[in-house]
Design a protein around this motif. Structure first.
Motif, mmCIF file in Angstrom:
data_model
loop_
_atom_site.group_PDB
_atom_site.id
_atom_site.type_symbol
_atom_site.label_atom_id
_atom_site.label_comp_id
_atom_site.label_asym_id
_atom_site.label_seq_id
_atom_site.Cartn_x
_atom_site.Cartn_y
_atom_site.Cartn_z
ATOM 1 N N ASN A 104 -13.005 -6.644 35.361
ATOM 2 C CA ASN A 104 -13.796 -6.343 34.653
ATOM 3 C C ASN A 104 -14.333 -5.201 34.453
ATOM 4 O O ASN A 104 -16.158 -5.186 34.856
ATOM 5 C CB ASN A 104 -14.731 -7.807 33.920
ATOM 6 C CG ASN A 104 -13.801 -8.895 34.057
ATOM 7 O OD1 ASN A 104 -12.925 -8.424 32.924
ATOM 8 N ND2 ASN A 104 -14.832 -9.956 33.983
ATOM 9 N N LEU A 105 -13.386 -4.131 35.027
ATOM 10 C CA LEU A 105 -14.898 -2.025 34.975
ATOM 11 C C LEU A 105 -14.771 -2.399 33.332
ATOM 12 O O LEU A 105 -13.766 -3.005 32.263
ATOM 13 C CB LEU A 105 -13.235 -1.892 35.448
ATOM 14 C CG LEU A 105 -13.034 -2.522 36.964
ATOM 15 C CD1 LEU A 105 -12.224 -1.185 37.263
ATOM 16 C CD2 LEU A 105 -14.228 -1.895 37.477
ATOM 17 N N LEU A 106 -15.889 -1.566 32.473
ATOM 18 C CA LEU A 106 -15.999 -1.082 31.920
ATOM 19 C C LEU A 106 -15.197 0.264 31.012
ATOM 20 O O LEU A 106 -15.325 1.085 31.840
ATOM 21 C CB LEU A 106 -17.693 -0.290 31.404
ATOM 22 C CG LEU A 106 -18.443 -2.435 32.078
ATOM 23 C CD1 LEU A 106 -19.961 -0.786 31.696
ATOM 24 C CD2 LEU A 106 -18.279 -2.906 30.531
ATOM 25 N N ASP A 107 -14.359 0.079 29.675
ATOM 26 C CA ASP A 107 -13.337 1.005 30.112
ATOM 27 C C ASP A 107 -13.944 2.248 29.229
ATOM 28 O O ASP A 107 -13.683 3.091 29.938
ATOM 29 C CB ASP A 107 -12.240 0.596 28.810
ATOM 30 C CG ASP A 107 -11.631 -1.145 29.183
ATOM 31 O OD1 ASP A 107 -11.571 -0.850 30.302
ATOM 32 O OD2 ASP A 107 -11.251 -1.230 28.198
ATOM 33 N N ASP A 108 -15.248 2.233 28.623
ATOM 34 C CA ASP A 108 -16.055 3.295 28.076
ATOM 35 C C ASP A 108 -16.292 4.292 29.563
ATOM 36 O O ASP A 108 -16.537 5.552 29.749
ATOM 37 C CB ASP A 108 -17.031 2.787 27.202
ATOM 38 C CG ASP A 108 -16.486 2.092 26.265
ATOM 39 O OD1 ASP A 108 -15.361 2.302 25.974
ATOM 40 O OD2 ASP A 108 -17.199 1.574 25.741
ATOM 41 N N LEU A 109 -16.782 3.595 30.677
ATOM 42 C CA LEU A 109 -17.239 4.621 32.378
ATOM 43 C C LEU A 109 -16.101 4.663 33.110
ATOM 44 O O LEU A 109 -15.322 4.894 33.498
ATOM 45 C CB LEU A 109 -18.512 3.630 32.689
ATOM 46 C CG LEU A 109 -19.358 3.044 31.610
ATOM 47 C CD1 LEU A 109 -19.865 2.280 31.954
ATOM 48 C CD2 LEU A 109 -20.251 4.545 31.094
ATOM 49 N N ASP A 113 -19.762 6.034 37.443
ATOM 50 C CA ASP A 113 -20.620 5.243 36.285
ATOM 51 C C ASP A 113 -20.686 4.019 36.254
ATOM 52 O O ASP A 113 -21.325 2.779 36.364
ATOM 53 C CB ASP A 113 -20.331 6.232 35.359
ATOM 54 C CG ASP A 113 -21.022 7.511 34.600
ATOM 55 O OD1 ASP A 113 -21.755 7.699 35.724
ATOM 56 O OD2 ASP A 113 -21.095 8.380 34.237
ATOM 57 N N LEU A 117 -23.451 2.088 37.700
ATOM 58 C CA LEU A 117 -24.196 1.378 36.826
ATOM 59 C C LEU A 117 -24.970 0.307 37.485
ATOM 60 O O LEU A 117 -26.074 0.516 36.821
ATOM 61 C CB LEU A 117 -23.526 0.945 35.604
ATOM 62 C CG LEU A 117 -24.072 0.324 34.070
ATOM 63 C CD1 LEU A 117 -24.941 0.975 33.487
ATOM 64 C CD2 LEU A 117 -22.644 -0.581 33.844
ATOM 65 N N TYR A 149 -11.403 7.709 33.894
ATOM 66 C CA TYR A 149 -11.816 6.573 33.866
ATOM 67 C C TYR A 149 -10.300 5.228 34.117
ATOM 68 O O TYR A 149 -9.234 5.136 34.357
ATOM 69 C CB TYR A 149 -10.769 6.303 32.433
ATOM 70 C CG TYR A 149 -12.274 7.510 31.982
ATOM 71 C CD1 TYR A 149 -13.624 6.665 31.208
ATOM 72 C CD2 TYR A 149 -11.929 8.668 32.121
ATOM 73 C CE1 TYR A 149 -14.411 7.606 30.595
ATOM 74 C CE2 TYR A 149 -13.579 9.429 30.914
ATOM 75 C CZ TYR A 149 -14.642 9.065 30.651
ATOM 76 O OH TYR A 149 -15.716 9.667 30.772
ATOM 77 N N ALA A 151 -8.585 2.874 32.977
ATOM 78 C CA ALA A 151 -6.926 2.386 32.517
ATOM 79 C C ALA A 151 -6.416 3.428 32.996
ATOM 80 O O ALA A 151 -4.839 3.005 33.420
ATOM 81 C CB ALA A 151 -7.055 3.390 31.122
ATOM 82 N N LEU A 152 -6.903 4.363 33.408
ATOM 83 C CA LEU A 152 -5.531 5.703 34.332
ATOM 84 C C LEU A 152 -5.345 5.150 35.720
ATOM 85 O O LEU A 152 -4.471 5.907 36.656
ATOM 86 C CB LEU A 152 -6.286 6.282 34.804
ATOM 87 C CG LEU A 152 -6.040 7.322 32.810
ATOM 88 C CD1 LEU A 152 -6.731 8.353 32.733
ATOM 89 C CD2 LEU A 152 -4.738 7.579 31.713
ATOM 90 N N LEU A 153 -6.108 3.756 36.599
ATOM 91 C CA LEU A 153 -5.868 3.635 37.878
ATOM 92 C C LEU A 153 -5.128 2.244 38.482
ATOM 93 O O LEU A 153 -4.906 2.359 37.330
ATOM 94 C CB LEU A 153 -7.155 3.028 38.084
ATOM 95 C CG LEU A 153 -8.187 4.114 38.478
ATOM 96 C CD1 LEU A 153 -9.453 3.264 39.466
ATOM 97 C CD2 LEU A 153 -8.446 5.414 38.908
ATOM 98 N N SER A 154 -4.497 2.237 39.298
ATOM 99 C CA SER A 154 -3.577 1.447 39.954
ATOM 100 C C SER A 154 -4.569 -0.265 39.708
ATOM 101 O O SER A 154 -5.912 0.068 40.184
ATOM 102 C CB SER A 154 -2.545 1.361 41.373
ATOM 103 O OG SER A 154 -3.451 1.192 42.142
ATOM 104 N N ARG A 158 -8.335 -0.015 40.866
ATOM 105 C CA ARG A 158 -9.201 -0.760 40.289
ATOM 106 C C ARG A 158 -10.382 -1.692 41.049
ATOM 107 O O ARG A 158 -11.389 -1.776 40.795
ATOM 108 C CB ARG A 158 -8.946 -1.629 39.055
ATOM 109 C CG ARG A 158 -8.253 -0.665 38.267
ATOM 110 C CD ARG A 158 -7.708 -1.248 36.795
ATOM 111 N NE ARG A 158 -6.254 -0.610 35.987
ATOM 112 C CZ ARG A 158 -5.929 -0.876 35.006
ATOM 113 N NH1 ARG A 158 -6.565 -1.617 34.485
ATOM 114 N NH2 ARG A 158 -5.127 -0.091 34.473
ATOM 115 N N ARG A 165 -18.828 -1.513 43.727
ATOM 116 C CA ARG A 165 -19.395 -1.778 42.151
ATOM 117 C C ARG A 165 -20.358 -3.192 42.509
ATOM 118 O O ARG A 165 -21.690 -3.355 42.398
ATOM 119 C CB ARG A 165 -18.835 -2.238 41.042
ATOM 120 C CG ARG A 165 -20.745 -2.675 39.570
ATOM 121 C CD ARG A 165 -19.263 -3.305 38.608
ATOM 122 N NE ARG A 165 -18.148 -3.868 38.619
ATOM 123 C CZ ARG A 165 -17.492 -4.414 36.991
ATOM 124 N NH1 ARG A 165 -17.895 -3.736 36.491
ATOM 125 N NH2 ARG A 165 -17.153 -5.724 37.226
#
Ligand SMILES: Nc1ncnc2c1ncn2[C@@H]1O[C@H](COP(=O)(O)OP(=O)(O)O)[C@@H](O)[C@H]1O
Ligand SMILES: [Mg+2]
Lengths: 240, 769
Positions: A104-109, A113, A117, A149, A151-154, A158, A165
């Motif tokens: 549940n990470l924020l894909d936009d950040l 961030d 956040l 971002y 999406a590019l992490l394993s 993540r 966080r």
């Protein structure tokens, strides 16, 4: 090594979580059927049980992400049922943090961030929030990923972002819902190691897992759930 | 606020496609608003407003220079009934013998005026500057005529006088002159008359205008007044021409606003519906409900505000030529969008977007975190599976059966897409119907009173030179000249028609039935005691065809029957000549309308008539009937149809983009089990076709019903009955094209995102979850 995240002078054994006859229904489904339990400061509690038995529901109740149909939930001295949504959100920011199976990470950040956040939410100035986020990412070994971002992490990376966080605001209680469930065994071991380091440093942790071996190696108490009830409880080793 | 801004800024930046779509939809919607509101503002009593803005003259009067002095004229104008007065200005008539862009062939009335402002007839100097020195002239042209400014600098050599150079173009609502020079220059043009411009306190009827004029000429020597023009003549010409289109243009304006609001709401709620997982995560992180709502409002507002600002600019660019085209006949000064419209749009559209976003944002606010996360990631698996299984059991090719199953998985999204398509089809259908009605109306309008030559007798009552030829001789002459086919003679008067209010009427004789006024009900007059009345007039007075009423002319009364209702025209009522003969036996016809055989040379006919008739009868070629043609109306309708269609298609595009984004993981899996990109594209497009078909079938009848209800209703609001013939605009080939519009909109909207989805590599897709 990770520093102790609980800054207050805890007297070990203070009650952090108390559930009293908690029942949760989703329509006809009874997800939790009168659960009562207590978790003390400094404990590492593993919650186990077959899929669909109500483990996630239980954690959601403790995190104030959802409300019980009946019964009371008290966390860190606060009865959650007395709080409105806004107050629950405030509680989640600082005192109760959760780690999810699917991150549940924020894909936009960016990674940085995403972590910062959490601190921005409690009014920490941007520069200071970023400094602390970089520190945490560094301690978790993913400082070099900070501007990527999600999406590019394993998966393992993540989940470490998820942990960073969760730790940002020094939570009283750390909840983890199958944090290794979506990871391969090596990445799973690493994430588990991080959580246990935190526990050894005094962090109260509630962990949902399928893995009995993992649970018995790391937790000091084990709670068995089946069909929405607590069916067994075992103390493995003394609270640290 | 820091965290809210951080999260919303990231969402705007990273969801580029969504931001762009919201921005574009708001941009085109705002542009539509600007044009529509500009149109509504201009359409509400356009003539009266334009006339009030320009302080137009109620009477333009010309006096003989040798008979009366300027000082006498000024003194005579000091009357209690006079609101404002300007003049005297010297007036000369030049005859232009060469044909240049700036100086068209023919007579040119030139007036000497020191400045374009003043208490009466304020000119709109829309190009160049005012004439201040010798040799400078400003021409009277309606603003916004693209080619005209290039004529700045054109010259004309006055025979035995100065060389005149065009230094500016100005527009006069009162049509007081063809051109203006400085007061110092007019002397060199040998003026024979002086012009006075009056505004009267009471000015709504011919009688009031006449008594106003009488009051300011009372003390003057007889014969001093050479010519006068009442603004009511201009007003009637407008009512018969461009004014007749106003109610239909207003429908487009309102339609534009409604469609834009609906699509903006649709796109905005789409952004929130697809953001459920995101909302859940924000909540789990500790965003309060209000902060979540704030993130969503900000995320939508940023592109919306940018789109709104650009939309106002685009709207102004589009509105200027459209509005000046639509109101050409009126010479509306500064035809264009007022500042008030711009401000309304700049403030109103963001508020509108916020209101549209508020519902969904409140829903986002109210969702519990757990619900939101699970709503965002797990579609109703059971129903979807059942549908997929059933479709797989059919004999359809695999990509099609998979594609058809997609809409069933997400009912809320499907409803949004469907709404976008249905709106699109309704818009296209309604706009097409409205355009056809307007074209039919325009054709009727142009045929209406289609005469080639008008002859008007000078009014000796106003001190003008009396006509030399009598009434019946004039008619005889007009009929005898080669080329004349039909001649109608008329005389106008203010009458009372069963009420204490005066009514403008014309008594007609001769071939009046060939004037071709479009009848809504009943028939044209064919005997004594019959009258026909204009649609809006009947509604105003609560009268109807078949009613018997009393006609009062100068105190004498007779019974008349309303036998017909006509759609539009310059007079409220036309009466049979026999009625006039009964009430005022000595009254002569003052106006003659002549229809010539095709191919007849109008100028030659006028010349022949003028030569034979002598003084007191002015013959002019009638050209103003075609000034607002179907072309302007069609272009107006096309622009609106295009813009609304575009907005609707973007609504669909947006929904399909959102669908695709959500289906990416599934697409990746389908590709990983061997589906080709072409099959994926095909599948995504197929998934939209049923929506297009259903949308078309739902939208088409609604569009037709809307046309059937709204067009006559808005016409009625303007006091007009639509003739049934103008509502029969549908025919089978057009209907089938319109029915396919839904499929077309859906396929076009789906194509780009489907292609994009098909091109993604499997690894990219599966990672991005
Ligand atoms: N939001 C929900 N809506 C409806 N039913 C739910 C929801 N969340 C959980 N359930 C149901 O409650 C039961 C317990 O679910 P959960 O707590 O997720 O189990 P676990 O985490 O132990 O696998 C399941 O039967 C599940 O289907
Ligand atoms: Mg679970």
């Amino acid at each position: 090594m990770l520093r102790c995240m609980s800054t207050e002078d805890d007297t070990a054994g203070r009650t952090v979580v108390r559930l009293d006859a908690v029942r949760k229904e989703y329509g006809a489904t009874i997800a939790l059927d009168g659960v009562s339990l207590e978790i003390r400061s400094g404990e590492a509690v593993a919650v186990m049980g077959p899929s669909g038995c109500g483990k996630s529901t239980l954690l959601n109740m403790i995190a104030g992400l959802d409300r019980p149909t009946s019964g009371t939930v008290v966390v860190d001295g606060e009865e959650l049922g007395r709080h409105d949504e806004k107050a629950l959100a405030r509680l989640r920011r600082r005192r109760i943090r959760m780690i999810f199976q699917f991150f549940n990470l924020l894909d936009d950040l960016s990674v940085l961030d995403n972590v910062a956040l959490a601190a921005r939410l409690i009014g920490v100035p941007a520069a200071q929030a970023r400094r602390r986020a970089v520190e945490l990412l560094d301690e978790l070994g993913i400082a070099d990923r900070q501007s990527r971002y999600p999406a590019l992490l394993s998966g393992g990376e993540r989940q470490r972002v998820g942990v960073a966080r969760a730790l940002m605001n020094h939570p009283v209680l750390l909840l983890a819902d199958e944090p290794t469930g979506a990871l391969d065994s090596k990445a799973g071991e690493q994430v588990m190691g991080i959580l246990m380091d935190l526990h050894r440093a005094g962090q109260t942790v509630v962990l949902v897992t399928h893995d009995r071996d993992l649970a018995s190696r790391h937790a000091n108490r084990l709670i068995e759930v089946a069909d929405g009830r607590v069916v067994g409880e075992r103390r493995l080793k003394p609270t640290q | 606020m820091g965290a809210v801004w951080l999260a919303s800024r990231a969402a705007v930046k990273r969801r580029r496609l969504q931001s762009v779509v919201i921005g574009l939809v708001v941009l085109f919607s705002t542009a539509t608003f600007v044009v529509a509101l500009g149109l509504l503002a201009a359409s509400s009593a356009p003539f009266t407003n334009a006339y009030a803005r320009g302080h137009g003259a109620h009477v333009v009067a010309d006096f003989d220079m040798t008979a009366v002095s300027g000082a006498q004229l000024a003194r005579a104008a000091e009357q209690p009934g006079v609101e404002a007065v300007a003049g005297p200005f010297g007036k000369a008539v030049l005859t232009i013998t060469e044909n240049k862009a700036g100086f068209p062939f023919g007579p040119l009335t030139v007036v000497g005026r020191a400045d374009p402002a003043g208490p009466v007839d304020r000119l709109d100097l829309w190009a160049g500057r005012w004439a201040t020195g010798p040799g400078e002239i400003v021409m009277n042209r309606p603003s916004g005529q693209g080619l005209v400014p290039r004529a700045l600098g054109d010259t004309f050599q006055v025979p035995g006088g100065p060389l005149l150079t065009i230094v500016g173009f100005a527009d006069s609502v009162s049509q007081s002159a063809g051109a203006w020079v400085s007061p110092g220059q007019i002397g060199a043009l040998h003026p024979s008359e002086q012009q006075m411009l009056y505004r009267f306190k009471d000015s709504s009827t011919d009688a009031e205008i006449r008594s106003g004029l009488a009051s300011v000429t009372a003390g003057l020597p007889p014969g001093a007044l050479v010519e006068s023009q009442s603004y009511l003549v201009l007003k009637r010409a407008f009512a018969a021409g461009p004014g007749a289109y106003v109610p239909f243009l207003m429908v487009f304006g309102v339609l534009g606003i409604v469609v834009a609001v609906l699509i903006v709401a649709n796109v905005v709620s789409g952004a929130v519906v697809t953001g459920f997982r995101h909302i859940g995560v924000l909540k789990a992180l500790g965003f309060t409900p209000n902060q979540v709502a704030a993130v969503y409002l900000t995320m939508i507002s940023v592109p919306a505000i940018a789109g709104c600002a650009l939309g106002v600019v685009l709207g102004n660019i589009l509105a200027k030529p459209l509005l000046s085209g639509a109101f050409q006949g009126l010479d509306v000064p500064n035809a264009g969008v007022g500042r008030a419209v711009d401000v309304t749009c700049l403030l109103g559209v963001p508020v509108l977007v916020a209101v549209a976003a508020l519902g969904p944002a409140l829903r986002a606010r109210g969702l519990s975190a757990v619900e939101a996360i699970s709503a965002g990631s797990t579609p109703r698996a059971g129903r979807a599976l059942r549908a997929q299984r059933w479709l797989a059991g059919t004999r359809l090719p695999r990509p099609i059966s998979l594609g058809l199953g997609l809409p069933i998985v997400r009912p809320a999204r499907v409803a949004l897409t469907m709404a976008a398509i249905v709106l699109g089809v309704i818009t296209v259908t309604f706009a097409t119907g409205l355009t056809n009605t307007m074209v039919a109306y325009g054709k009727a309008q142009e045929a209406n009173g289609a005469v080639q030559v008008t002859v008007r007798a000078a009014d000796p009552g106003d001190g003008q030179t009396a006509r030399r030829l009598g009434d019946s001789e004039t008619e005889g002459l007009l009929r005898s000249l080669p080329g004349a086919v039909h001649v109608t003679a008329g005389s106008y008067a203010d009458i009372y028609l069963g009420s204490s209010q005066t009514t403008d009427a014309e008594f007609l004789r001769g071939d009046s039935s060939t004037l071709g006024y479009l009848m809504v009900k009943g028939h044209w007059m064919n005997g004594a005691g019959q009258i026909v009345a204009r649609s809006d007039f009947l509604h105003q007075r609560g009268l109807a065809v078949g009613d018997q009423t009393t006609l009062d002319l100068g105190g004498k009364r007779t019974q008349v029957r309303i036998v017909g209702e006509f759609l539009a025209g310059g007079f409220s009522v036309f009466c049979d000549w026999a009625t006039l003969t009964e009430l005022a036996p000595d009254q002569q016809a003052t106006d003659y309308e002549i229809q010539l055989a095709p191919g007849t040379n109008t100028d030659a006919y006028i010349a022949a008539f003028t030569k034979a008739a002598g003084t007191g009868l002015n013959a002019t070629a009638d050209t103003n009937q075609t000034s607002v043609g179907t072309v302007v109306i069609t272009s107006f309708a096309s622009i609106f149809t295009l813009m609304l269609g575009l907005i609707a298609a973007m609504g669909v595009f947006n929904t399909v983009v959102l669908n695709t984004r959500e289906r990416r993981r599934n697409l990746g899996m389908l590709k990983s089990i061997g589906m080709t990109p072409r099959q994926v594209t095909f599948m995504m497009i197929t998934s939209m076709v049923p929506l297009g078909v259903i949308g078309g079938l739902l939208g088409l009848p609604v569009g037709i019903i809307a046309h059937r209800l709204i067009v006559p209703a808005s016409a009625r609001a303007a006091g007009i009955d639509m003739p049934a013939s103008m509502m029969h605009v549908w025919h089978a080939p057009m209907l089938s094209v319109l029915a396919l519009a839904g499929v077309l909109i859906a396929v076009l909207g789906a194509f780009i995102p489907a292609r994009a989805a098909a091109r993604l590599t499997v690894a990219e897709v599966l990672r991005s979850e």
